[in-house]
Design a protein around this motif. Structure first.
Motif, PDB file in Angstrom:
ATOM      1  N   SER A 125      40.167  51.185  35.214  1.00  0.00           N
ATOM      2  CA  SER A 125      40.780  50.470  36.343  1.00  0.00           C
ATOM      3  C   SER A 125      41.550  51.369  37.326  1.00  0.00           C
ATOM      4  O   SER A 125      41.561  51.077  38.517  1.00  0.00           O
ATOM      5  CB  SER A 125      41.649  49.311  35.853  1.00  0.00           C
ATOM      6  OG  SER A 125      42.779  49.795  35.215  1.00  0.00           O
ATOM      7  N   THR A 133      42.386  44.448  32.818  1.00  0.00           N
ATOM      8  CA  THR A 133      42.177  43.675  34.047  1.00  0.00           C
ATOM      9  C   THR A 133      41.410  42.383  33.734  1.00  0.00           C
ATOM     10  O   THR A 133      41.273  42.011  32.566  1.00  0.00           O
ATOM     11  CB  THR A 133      41.426  44.513  35.120  1.00  0.00           C
ATOM     12  OG1 THR A 133      40.038  44.559  34.774  1.00  0.00           O
ATOM     13  CG2 THR A 133      41.973  45.933  35.233  1.00  0.00           C
ATOM     14  N   ASP A 134      40.907  41.752  34.788  1.00  0.00           N
ATOM     15  CA  ASP A 134      40.155  40.484  34.627  1.00  0.00           C
ATOM     16  C   ASP A 134      39.022  40.577  33.603  1.00  0.00           C
ATOM     17  O   ASP A 134      38.730  39.610  32.903  1.00  0.00           O
ATOM     18  CB  ASP A 134      39.589  40.033  35.988  1.00  0.00           C
ATOM     19  CG  ASP A 134      38.687  41.072  36.635  1.00  0.00           C
ATOM     20  OD1 ASP A 134      38.900  42.273  36.400  1.00  0.00           O
ATOM     21  OD2 ASP A 134      37.760  40.679  37.367  1.00  0.00           O
ATOM     22  N   ARG A 149      45.437  40.301  37.826  1.00  0.00           N
ATOM     23  CA  ARG A 149      44.640  41.159  36.942  1.00  0.00           C
ATOM     24  C   ARG A 149      43.424  41.703  37.678  1.00  0.00           C
ATOM     25  O   ARG A 149      42.474  42.143  37.044  1.00  0.00           O
ATOM     26  CB  ARG A 149      44.214  40.375  35.694  1.00  0.00           C
ATOM     27  CG  ARG A 149      45.361  40.032  34.751  1.00  0.00           C
ATOM     28  CD  ARG A 149      45.787  41.232  33.900  1.00  0.00           C
ATOM     29  NE  ARG A 149      46.837  40.864  32.950  1.00  0.00           N
ATOM     30  CZ  ARG A 149      47.392  41.718  32.102  1.00  0.00           C
ATOM     31  NH1 ARG A 149      46.989  42.979  32.063  1.00  0.00           N
ATOM     32  NH2 ARG A 149      48.342  41.325  31.294  1.00  0.00           N
ATOM     33  N   GLY A 150      43.434  41.613  39.016  1.00  0.00           N
ATOM     34  CA  GLY A 150      42.330  42.181  39.799  1.00  0.00           C
ATOM     35  C   GLY A 150      41.041  41.379  39.718  1.00  0.00           C
ATOM     36  O   GLY A 150      39.953  41.939  39.569  1.00  0.00           O
ATOM     37  N   ASP A 166      36.073  50.129  36.296  1.00  0.00           N
ATOM     38  CA  ASP A 166      36.607  49.407  35.122  1.00  0.00           C
ATOM     39  C   ASP A 166      35.499  48.590  34.461  1.00  0.00           C
ATOM     40  O   ASP A 166      35.347  48.574  33.234  1.00  0.00           O
ATOM     41  CB  ASP A 166      37.810  48.519  35.490  1.00  0.00           C
ATOM     42  CG  ASP A 166      37.463  47.389  36.435  1.00  0.00           C
ATOM     43  OD1 ASP A 166      36.519  47.552  37.247  1.00  0.00           O
ATOM     44  OD2 ASP A 166      38.125  46.334  36.377  1.00  0.00           O
TER      45      ASP A 166
END
Ligand code: F2R
Ligand code: MG
Ligand code: MG
Length: 365
Positions: free
Chosen positions: A27, A61-62, A99-100, A318
């Protein structure tokens, strides 16, 4: 489907741990295109040090947020329930939105909440004026499907992967990317790896994926495929994922060619963006590239080489690293993942716990 693979639980752990590591360590570079070779070299060298003075924890993240929701749903219900999964995605997003997440999938979460999860496939169907998302969000979170569905037939696993992906990604290339990633993980789980010799037959692996994706992509689209017309040329279904796999096969027919291709060149050939078509094949390539030494990053460990190569593609780092490392983790098992890498990742213990819970659900062990 036989589940008599040696050390299967270690492979389950490796799959979810690998996915987390790729996400957390990828990420910081997401959208770097191209990625700086020296920055990447120094970063990964530092993360691999046993006794780094400045310890840094990397958040997930997502990719992992959604993977966790899928795992929780399977573990708690012991079956697939689209409404439950949709609710978990949406609740998790509104609890922790930074969380992007993908630019448009957040509208699906809002519509799901608004309609009380009553029609779990409807919001995704309406995305992009009815063509649905072709983003890699369905593929990036699919590892729990491969673990929960480990014992299923190909047809059953493909149906499960499709139904899980379509909650957010109704475009054919969106959910077919999830199917390919799911099959790539299951194939890796089934591959017997030896504690001393980590090599496996790249050709056998690719041929199996090509055969399965060819079937998936040439199957007549159903009425629920709202973008049917976008995927046929003169009445013949297009097979973009199969075509990419064949491209990979052609590259691996010559080791000299493999050695010549840098991450940047592979990104140019296969892609490195947020679409499933330009990221899932790139993740698979990274796993296969990790089989042999990489001059720019010397490591004897194929998991580390996979991580390095996936990051070196740049772009959606990521997600590509997460997908590549979940396949590599499923192939080599958790024991091959260097400890310093896992120590940097938020929630590593929870992901290991989920992998063991999913292993417990595999019948006839
Ligand atoms: N979103 C990101 N990264 C952006 C930067 C995040 C930054 N670090 C921050 O914190 O701000 N990464 C995540 O998104 C990808 C997964 O996306 P997903 O779930 O597929 O979302 P979505 O919105 O459905 O699709 C993503 C984009 O693809 C384009 N697109 C998709 N279908 C389309 C269609 N039919 N027509 C036109 N465009 C389409 C759109 O631009 C979407 O926004 C992962 O990388 C994850 O890490
Ligand atoms: Mg992400
Ligand atoms: Mg991403």
């Amino acid at each position: 489907m036989s589940s008599s693979v040696a050390n299967l639980v270690n492979k389950f752990r490796g799959c979810l741990a690998g996915g987390l590591i790729g996400d957390c360590l990828g990420s910081p570079f997401e959208a770097d295109n191209p990625i700086s070779r020296s920055v990447l070299y120094n970063f990964l060298t530092k993360q691999l040090e046993e006794s780094a003075k400045m310890f840094q924890m990397f958040p997930f993240t997502d990719d992992t947020a959604m993977t966790k929701s899928m795992a929780q749903s399977f573990i708690e219900l012991k079956r697939f329930d689209a409404k439950d999964m949709a609710k978990r995605f949406s609740v998790e997003y509104f609890k922790d939105p930074k969380r992007g997440y993908g630019g448009n999938v957040v509208d699906v979460f809002a519509a799901l909440r608004h309609t009380h999860y009553e029609y779990p496939y409807e919001p995704a169907r309406l995305q992009f004026n009815g063509s649905g998302s072709y983003g890699n969000g369905g593929a990036m979170r699919t590892s729990p499907v491969a673990l929960f569905g480990f014992h299923l037939s190909d047809a059953e696993l493909i149906e499960l992967a499709t139904n899980c992906a379509k909650i957010t990604h109704s475009n054919r290339n969106g959910y077919n990317g999830a199917i390919l990633q799911c099959l790539a993980i299951r194939e890796a789980l089934q591959t017997q790896s030896s504690p001393t010799d980590h090599s496996f037959d790249v050709n056998v692996y690719l041929n199996s994926l090509i055969e399965k994706m060819q079937k998936v992509e040439t199957t007549i689209c159903t009425e629920t495929d709202n973008n049917d017309s976008h995927n046929k040329s003169n009445g013949v279904p297009e097979t973009p994922f199969t075509d990419k796999l064949n491209k990979i096969k052609k590259i691996f027919e010559s080791q000299t060619k493999v050695n010549e291709l840098s991450g940047e060149k592979v990104a140019y050939i296969l892609g490195n963006d947020v679409s499933a078509l330009k990221s899932v094949p790139s993740a698979i390539y990274s796993v296969l590239r990790g089989q042999t030494p990489i001059e720019a990053f010397q490591s004897t460990n194929p998991f580390v080489r996979t991580l390095y190569f996936a990051l070196s593609l740049g772009g959606d780092t990521d997600t590509i690293a997460s997908m590549a490392c979940s396949i590599a983790g499923a192939l080599y098992g958790n024991d091959l993942i260097p400890n310093p890498l896992r120590k940097h990742c938020e929630d590593i213990d929870l992901l290991i716990k989920y992998s063991e819970d999913l292993y417990d659900l595999v019948p006839n062990k």
